[in-house]
Design an enzyme around this catalytic site. Structure first.
Site, PDB file in Angstrom:
ATOM      1  N   HIS A 110      -4.516  -2.523   1.028  1.00 47.11           N
ATOM      2  CA  HIS A 110      -5.801  -1.707   0.649  1.00 47.11           C
ATOM      3  C   HIS A 110      -6.031  -0.657   1.717  1.00 47.11           C
ATOM      4  O   HIS A 110      -6.068  -0.832   2.757  1.00 47.11           O
ATOM      5  CB  HIS A 110      -6.746  -2.855   0.549  1.00 47.11           C
ATOM      6  CG  HIS A 110      -6.510  -4.001  -0.550  1.00 47.11           C
ATOM      7  ND1 HIS A 110      -5.685  -4.833  -0.498  1.00 47.11           N
ATOM      8  CD2 HIS A 110      -7.236  -4.091  -1.667  1.00 47.11           C
ATOM      9  CE1 HIS A 110      -5.629  -5.584  -1.596  1.00 47.11           C
ATOM     10  NE2 HIS A 110      -6.574  -5.079  -2.162  1.00 47.11           N
ATOM     11  N   SER A 116      -9.227   2.479  -6.986  1.00 48.90           N
ATOM     12  CA  SER A 116      -9.954   2.565  -5.767  1.00 48.90           C
ATOM     13  C   SER A 116     -10.935   3.401  -5.688  1.00 48.90           C
ATOM     14  O   SER A 116     -11.923   3.080  -5.176  1.00 48.90           O
ATOM     15  CB  SER A 116      -8.833   2.388  -4.734  1.00 48.90           C
ATOM     16  OG  SER A 116      -9.714   2.452  -3.570  1.00 48.90           O
ATOM     17  N   PHE A 153     -10.447  -4.533   6.487  1.00 49.36           N
ATOM     18  CA  PHE A 153     -11.294  -5.066   5.986  1.00 49.36           C
ATOM     19  C   PHE A 153     -11.421  -5.054   4.558  1.00 49.36           C
ATOM     20  O   PHE A 153     -11.250  -3.929   4.209  1.00 49.36           O
ATOM     21  CB  PHE A 153     -12.752  -4.707   6.590  1.00 49.36           C
ATOM     22  CG  PHE A 153     -13.827  -5.223   5.904  1.00 49.36           C
ATOM     23  CD1 PHE A 153     -14.642  -4.366   4.949  1.00 49.36           C
ATOM     24  CD2 PHE A 153     -14.288  -6.463   6.093  1.00 49.36           C
ATOM     25  CE1 PHE A 153     -15.826  -4.868   4.195  1.00 49.36           C
ATOM     26  CE2 PHE A 153     -15.566  -7.033   5.490  1.00 49.36           C
ATOM     27  CZ  PHE A 153     -16.294  -6.131   4.386  1.00 49.36           C
TER      28      PHE A 153
HETATM   29  N1  LIG Z   1     -10.721  -2.302   1.978  1.00 45.56           N
HETATM   30  C1  LIG Z   1     -11.213  -2.394   0.578  1.00 45.56           C
HETATM   31  O1  LIG Z   1     -12.059  -3.453   0.519  1.00 45.56           O
HETATM   32  N2  LIG Z   1     -11.028  -1.587  -0.416  1.00 45.56           N
HETATM   33  C2  LIG Z   1     -11.439  -1.706  -1.701  1.00 45.56           C
HETATM   34  N3  LIG Z   1     -12.119  -2.729  -2.025  1.00 45.56           N
HETATM   35  C3  LIG Z   1     -12.299  -2.451  -3.532  1.00 45.56           C
HETATM   36  O2  LIG Z   1     -13.083  -2.894  -4.367  1.00 45.56           O
HETATM   37  N4  LIG Z   1     -11.621  -1.492  -3.871  1.00 45.56           N
HETATM   38  C4  LIG Z   1     -10.808  -0.962  -2.886  1.00 45.56           C
HETATM   39  O3  LIG Z   1     -10.323   0.085  -2.632  1.00 45.56           O
END
Ligand SMILES: NC(=O)NC1=NC(=O)NC1=O
Length: 174
Positions: free
Chosen positions: A67, A84, A119
């Protein structure tokens, strides 16, 4: 798009459509394809959840590491996936001022330093104040608790992405 259309997809079409429901982890859709025919959307989600829960701790952390940071390098350089980018934008990550960007960078770095994975939170269900507050709070968790909590967030992101694909009736691009 109804479930019979999903069940009629070829393997390539299925992964093309669902390959990013878990960020940058097309292996999950590739794996659950063999469970078709799916009864409904909940059945697809159940197979994804089963796959994720079957992973070792390092496997789960691998999913988390796929992520991108919120308000991080990928957002700044425009290299986020479409999903994202939309999620981060909706949570206000694209309109942070320089102080907020610095705060997110510091908290994300502190978090990654402590846990060894980034995170992760379901951005669509949170605004930027929630994200800063929860990032600060979750920093205090122990690693095992935080890993499980983050995986629950991955499942929320996945569920919203699945519903968006199926309910918005995206016809297969092929
Ligand atoms: N580190 C993240 O929490 N990334 C993300 N959360 C999401 O809902 N989309 C992301 O790219």
């Amino acid at each position: 798009m109804d479930i019979s259309t999903v069940n009629a997809l070829t393997y390539e079409e299925f992964v093309e459509l669902f390959g990013n429901v878990v960020e940058k982890c097309p292996i999950i859709s590739a794996a659950i394809w063999s469970h078709r025919p799916f009864k409904d959307l909940t059945d697809i989600e159940a197979h994804i959840t089963e796959f994720i829960h079957s992973l070792s701790d390092s496997g789960k952390e691998g999913i988390l590491r796929c992520h991108p940071d919120l308000a991080g390098r990928d957002l700044q350089s425009g290299t986020l996936t479409r999903e994202s980018r939309e999620e981060q934008s909706q949570a206000g990550m694209t309109t942070l001022d320089s102080a907020e960007i610095l705060l997110m960078h510091r908290l994300n770095s502190e978090y990654k330093e402590r846990f060894g994975f980034p995170f992760v939170i379901c951005a669509r269900l949170n605004n930027k104040a929630d994200i800063v507050r929860l990032l600060s709070e979750r920093l205090k968790n122990d690693r095992a608790a935080e890993r499980e909590l983050a995986i629950e967030e991955v499942k929320k992101i996945c569920s919203l992405r699945l519903h968006n694909i199926v309910l918005s009736g995206i016809q297969t691009k092929l």
